[in-house]
Design an enzyme around this catalytic site. Structure first.
Site, mmCIF file in Angstrom:
data_model
loop_
_atom_site.group_PDB
_atom_site.id
_atom_site.type_symbol
_atom_site.label_atom_id
_atom_site.label_comp_id
_atom_site.label_asym_id
_atom_site.label_seq_id
_atom_site.Cartn_x
_atom_site.Cartn_y
_atom_site.Cartn_z
ATOM 1 N N ASP A 10 0.710 -0.980 0.117
ATOM 2 C CA ASP A 10 0.098 0.191 -0.169
ATOM 3 C C ASP A 10 1.130 1.506 -0.255
ATOM 4 O O ASP A 10 2.371 1.239 0.252
ATOM 5 C CB ASP A 10 -0.970 0.121 1.026
ATOM 6 C CG ASP A 10 -2.013 0.691 1.377
ATOM 7 O OD1 ASP A 10 -2.356 1.105 0.247
ATOM 8 O OD2 ASP A 10 -2.639 1.048 1.788
ATOM 9 N N GLY A 11 0.470 2.103 -0.545
ATOM 10 C CA GLY A 11 1.065 3.674 -0.734
ATOM 11 C C GLY A 11 1.333 3.912 -1.389
ATOM 12 O O GLY A 11 2.247 4.952 -2.150
ATOM 13 N N ASN A 12 1.507 3.403 -2.974
ATOM 14 C CA ASN A 12 1.815 3.647 -3.832
ATOM 15 C C ASN A 12 0.987 4.915 -4.674
ATOM 16 O O ASN A 12 2.185 5.495 -5.041
ATOM 17 C CB ASN A 12 1.080 3.049 -5.569
ATOM 18 C CG ASN A 12 1.845 1.421 -5.213
ATOM 19 O OD1 ASN A 12 2.526 1.525 -4.223
ATOM 20 N ND2 ASN A 12 1.783 0.140 -6.235
ATOM 21 N N GLY A 13 -0.296 5.784 -4.281
ATOM 22 C CA GLY A 13 -0.827 6.653 -4.569
ATOM 23 C C GLY A 13 -0.398 7.619 -4.111
ATOM 24 O O GLY A 13 0.641 8.679 -4.722
ATOM 25 N N ARG A 14 0.126 7.927 -2.692
ATOM 26 C CA ARG A 14 0.778 9.305 -1.854
ATOM 27 C C ARG A 14 2.096 9.093 -2.138
ATOM 28 O O ARG A 14 2.546 10.029 -2.166
ATOM 29 C CB ARG A 14 0.552 8.600 -0.536
ATOM 30 C CG ARG A 14 -0.600 8.536 0.271
ATOM 31 C CD ARG A 14 -0.918 8.243 0.603
ATOM 32 N NE ARG A 14 -1.661 6.362 1.573
ATOM 33 C CZ ARG A 14 -1.410 5.881 1.904
ATOM 34 N NH1 ARG A 14 -1.229 6.046 3.305
ATOM 35 N NH2 ARG A 14 -1.194 4.077 1.977
ATOM 36 N N HIS A 27 2.540 3.299 -8.937
ATOM 37 C CA HIS A 27 2.265 2.006 -8.950
ATOM 38 C C HIS A 27 2.980 1.272 -10.244
ATOM 39 O O HIS A 27 3.922 0.073 -9.266
ATOM 40 C CB HIS A 27 0.442 1.986 -10.029
ATOM 41 C CG HIS A 27 -0.529 2.247 -9.049
ATOM 42 N ND1 HIS A 27 -0.586 1.376 -7.703
ATOM 43 C CD2 HIS A 27 -1.369 2.545 -9.508
ATOM 44 C CE1 HIS A 27 -1.866 2.179 -7.667
ATOM 45 N NE2 HIS A 27 -2.614 2.675 -8.556
ATOM 46 N N SER A 55 -7.853 -6.247 -5.205
ATOM 47 C CA SER A 55 -8.999 -6.285 -3.980
ATOM 48 C C SER A 55 -9.972 -6.365 -4.784
ATOM 49 O O SER A 55 -9.753 -5.562 -5.159
ATOM 50 C CB SER A 55 -9.116 -5.243 -2.626
ATOM 51 O OG SER A 55 -9.415 -4.222 -2.548
ATOM 52 N N LEU A 121 11.043 -20.613 -4.961
ATOM 53 C CA LEU A 121 9.640 -19.294 -4.196
ATOM 54 C C LEU A 121 8.508 -19.957 -4.798
ATOM 55 O O LEU A 121 8.408 -19.884 -5.797
ATOM 56 C CB LEU A 121 10.711 -18.261 -4.640
ATOM 57 C CG LEU A 121 9.656 -17.004 -4.137
ATOM 58 C CD1 LEU A 121 9.504 -16.905 -2.244
ATOM 59 C CD2 LEU A 121 9.888 -15.656 -4.585
ATOM 60 N N ARG A 175 2.351 -4.370 5.993
ATOM 61 C CA ARG A 175 1.068 -4.057 5.221
ATOM 62 C C ARG A 175 2.965 -2.632 5.527
ATOM 63 O O ARG A 175 1.938 -2.078 6.253
ATOM 64 C CB ARG A 175 0.249 -3.322 5.405
ATOM 65 C CG ARG A 175 -0.686 -2.186 5.689
ATOM 66 C CD ARG A 175 -1.928 -2.184 5.585
ATOM 67 N NE ARG A 175 -3.139 -1.117 4.435
ATOM 68 C CZ ARG A 175 -4.206 -1.013 3.966
ATOM 69 N NH1 ARG A 175 -4.895 -2.061 4.588
ATOM 70 N NH2 ARG A 175 -4.209 -0.856 3.387
ATOM 71 N N SER A 183 -7.958 -4.819 5.306
ATOM 72 C CA SER A 183 -8.631 -4.369 3.754
ATOM 73 C C SER A 183 -9.137 -5.688 3.037
ATOM 74 O O SER A 183 -8.550 -5.955 2.066
ATOM 75 C CB SER A 183 -7.743 -3.666 3.028
ATOM 76 O OG SER A 183 -7.586 -2.637 3.802
HETATM 77 C C1 IPE Z 1 -5.412 -2.518 0.368
HETATM 78 O O1 IPE Z 1 -5.451 -1.211 -0.547
HETATM 79 C C2 IPE Z 1 -5.361 -3.300 -0.896
HETATM 80 C C3 IPE Z 1 -4.325 -3.379 -2.102
HETATM 81 C C4 IPE Z 1 -3.106 -2.817 -1.921
HETATM 82 C C5 IPE Z 1 -4.177 -4.164 -3.428
HETATM 83 P P1 IPE Z 1 -6.023 -0.133 -0.661
HETATM 84 O O2 IPE Z 1 -5.593 0.920 -0.401
HETATM 85 O O3 IPE Z 1 -7.037 -0.565 -0.855
HETATM 86 O O4 IPE Z 1 -6.254 -0.171 1.078
HETATM 87 P P2 IPE Z 1 -7.855 0.742 1.653
HETATM 88 O O5 IPE Z 1 -9.000 0.906 1.062
HETATM 89 O O6 IPE Z 1 -7.167 1.500 1.902
HETATM 90 O O7 IPE Z 1 -8.361 -0.135 3.033
HETATM 91 C C1 IPE Z 2 -2.003 0.308 -3.097
HETATM 92 O O1 IPE Z 2 -1.100 1.784 -3.444
HETATM 93 C C2 IPE Z 2 -1.622 -0.250 -4.541
HETATM 94 C C3 IPE Z 2 -3.254 -0.434 -5.193
HETATM 95 C C4 IPE Z 2 -4.377 -0.801 -4.239
HETATM 96 C C5 IPE Z 2 -3.370 -1.513 -6.879
HETATM 97 P P1 IPE Z 2 -2.761 2.998 -3.602
HETATM 98 O O2 IPE Z 2 -2.720 3.011 -4.417
HETATM 99 O O3 IPE Z 2 -3.612 2.226 -2.045
HETATM 100 O O4 IPE Z 2 -1.708 3.814 -2.405
HETATM 101 P P2 IPE Z 2 -2.699 4.992 -1.975
HETATM 102 O O5 IPE Z 2 -3.496 4.228 -0.179
HETATM 103 O O6 IPE Z 2 -3.439 5.886 -2.560
HETATM 104 O O7 IPE Z 2 -1.426 6.239 -1.364
HETATM 105 MG MG MG Z 3 -4.490 2.549 -0.459
#
Ligand code: IPE
Ligand code: IPE
Ligand code: MG
Length: 254
Positions: A10-14, A27, A55, A121, A175, A183
């Site tokens: 998680d956290g790619n967008g940020r 991503h 997800s 693996l 996580r 999640s």
């Molecule tokens: C959880 O991340 C799913 C994946 C990393 C694939 P999300 O960013 O979608 O989770 P929520 O919505 O913040 O719980």
């Molecule tokens: C996780 O990063 C990747 C996927 C859920 C596909 P996010 O896209 O959820 O990144 P944030 O949480 O917005 O930073």
């Molecule tokens: Mg996220």
């Protein structure tokens, strides 16, 4: 060492936002962390790695982001499978593939077939995966296998129908991205997994960060319901029957 590590990436967008870049740039960078994790697990002799990539709730995102993620998945499969195979990685995808485009499903099927004999693996990508979906499907399969017969069911009866029945339950869950929630990831399988949360964003998570998580895991005492003393005594097994006998002995003493 943990045998099975499961990660919510998680956290790619940020990560992208911090750099004034579009979310999809995060991503794209995230794929490099995936590569690094696979390599790190091979080097550390960790036999199972499971990564949550998409997800069942992620369809709710903007259509352009979803289609970018699908294309990224396609591109990663086209580019990486030969390398994975060469490095002895067995590749599998768990999740509901019925809504994926045929090209993606075909690439997944081919990759799974091509790497099926590899033993170094076990890499699982959870895509359009949801823990509740997994449990519901296992229940359906269990009922079908029962063929209407009634009888006492055990946890193992259900567990053999879960999507990851081939793997031991995760020892360590990681996580990234600072959020402390599951999640809808592996709900059944995480029952006794050690949980580790880090504020690092997924594109910043590398081998050194993995070692920090493993170090934290080594400091945990996995009791599975027992007491700390039982564990240090080399585990005298308790059971409801043993407890009842002990209670009776105590009552006789009194
Ligand atoms: C959880 O991340 C799913 C994946 C990393 C694939 P999300 O960013 O979608 O989770 P929520 O919505 O913040 O719980
Ligand atoms: C996780 O990063 C990747 C996927 C859920 C596909 P996010 O896209 O959820 O990144 P944030 O949480 O917005 O930073
Ligand atoms: Mg996220």
């Amino acid at each position: 060492m943990p045998r099975h590590i499961a990660i919510i990436m998680d956290g790619n967008g940020r990560w992208a936002k911090k750099r004034f870049m579009p979310r999809i740039a995060g991503h794209k960078r995230g794929v490099e962390s995936v590569r690094e994790m696979v390599k790190a697990c091979i080097q550390r002799d960790i036999p199972y790695l499971t990564l949550f990539a998409f997800s069942s709730e992620n369809w709710r995102r903007p259509a352009e982001e979803v289609s970018f993620l699908m294309n990224l998945f396609i591109r990663a499969l086209e580019d990486e499978v030969v390398k994975l195979d060469r490095n002895g990685v067995r590749f599998r995808v768990v999740g509901d593939l019925s809504h994926f485009e045929p090209k993606l499903v075909e690439l997944i099927t081919r990759a799974e077939r091509q790497t099926a004999g590899n033993k170094r693996l076990d890499l699982t990508i959870a895509a359009n995966y949801g823990g509740r979906w997994d449990i519901m499907r296992a229940v359906e399969r269990l009922l079908a296998a029962q063929g209407g017969k009634s009888g006492e069911l055990t946890e193992a009866d259900l567990a053999q129908h879960l999507a990851m029945a081939y793997a031991p339950e995760p020892d360590l869950f990681i996580r990234t991205g600072g959020e402390q929630r599951i999640s809808n990831f592996l709900l059944w399988q995480l029952a006794y997994t050690e949980l580790y949360f880090t504020d690092l964003l997924w594109p910043d998570f590398g081998a050194a960060a993995l070692d920090d998580a493993i170090a934290s895991y080594h400091n945990r005492e996995r009791r599975f319901g027992r007491t700390s003393e039982q564990l240090s005594e080399g585990c005298e097994q308790g059971s409801p029957a043993a407890a009842a006998a002990a209670l009776e002995a105590q009552q006789q003493d009194a």
